[in-house]
Write a protein that holds these residues in place. Structure first.
Motif, short mmCIF file in Angstrom:
data_model
loop_
_atom_site.label_atom_id
_atom_site.label_comp_id
_atom_site.label_asym_id
_atom_site.label_seq_id
_atom_site.Cartn_x
_atom_site.Cartn_y
_atom_site.Cartn_z
N ILE A 148 0.83 -1.22 0.00
CA ILE A 148 0.00 0.00 0.00
C ILE A 148 0.86 1.27 0.00
O ILE A 148 0.60 2.18 -0.79
N PRO A 149 1.92 1.37 0.85
CA PRO A 149 2.75 2.58 0.77
C PRO A 149 3.42 2.75 -0.60
O PRO A 149 3.60 3.88 -1.04
N SER A 150 3.75 1.66 -1.26
CA SER A 150 4.37 1.76 -2.59
C SER A 150 3.40 2.36 -3.60
O SER A 150 3.77 3.21 -4.41
N ILE A 151 2.17 1.91 -3.56
CA ILE A 151 1.15 2.47 -4.46
C ILE A 151 0.90 3.93 -4.12
O ILE A 151 0.80 4.79 -5.00
N ALA A 152 0.83 4.24 -2.82
CA ALA A 152 0.54 5.61 -2.40
C ALA A 152 1.64 6.58 -2.85
O ALA A 152 1.35 7.66 -3.38
N VAL A 153 2.90 6.22 -2.64
CA VAL A 153 3.99 7.14 -3.02
C VAL A 153 4.08 7.25 -4.54
O VAL A 153 4.39 8.32 -5.07
#
Length: 127
Positions: A67-72
């Motif tokens: 999820i953090p990878s998609i968000a950034v």
């Protein structure tokens, strides 16, 4: 390292706003390093599965940063003036990856855009 930890602690699922190139690429770098280290540890401990192509620790880590990878990545696209939906280009083999790579390498859109103020200006850096 601060960029990486900031994303994991404060911006874990923050899909709005903008992310500078530096924020995005440091996150990618530390993800790559962590994946390599965990892959080695998985290989040493015998928790690597050749059928799955992934080890136990590497798999847990991949799920944790999904999820953090998609968000950034979405925030990085916002910084270039594009919608986060452009991430779906990754589903197109080779060409989609190359187009996204170019987008991630582009400089910030100067000034404010529909996704927020320029993060360089907010940090007092020259645009």
């Amino acid at each position: 390292m601060d960029w990486y930890l900031d994303i994991l602690k404060n911006k874990y699922a923050m899909f709005g706003g903008r992310a500078r190139r530096k924020e995005y690429w440091y996150f990618v770098l530390f993800n790559l390093l962590a994946s390599i280290i965990l892959g080695v540890v998985d290989g040493i401990t015998g928790t690597y599965s050749e059928d799955a192509g992934l080890g136990l620790l590497g798999g847990i880590y991949a799920l944790a940063v999904f999820i953090p990878s998609i968000a950034v990545a979405m925030r990085r696209l916002h910084d270039t003036g594009r919608s986060g939906w452009w991430l779906l280009l990754a589903l197109i083999p080779i060409l989609g990856f190359l187009v996204l790579l170019v987008f991630m390498l582009l400089d910030s859109e100067p000034g404010d855009n529909q996704y927020g103020p320029n993060p360089k200006v907010a940090q007092g850096l020259p645009v």
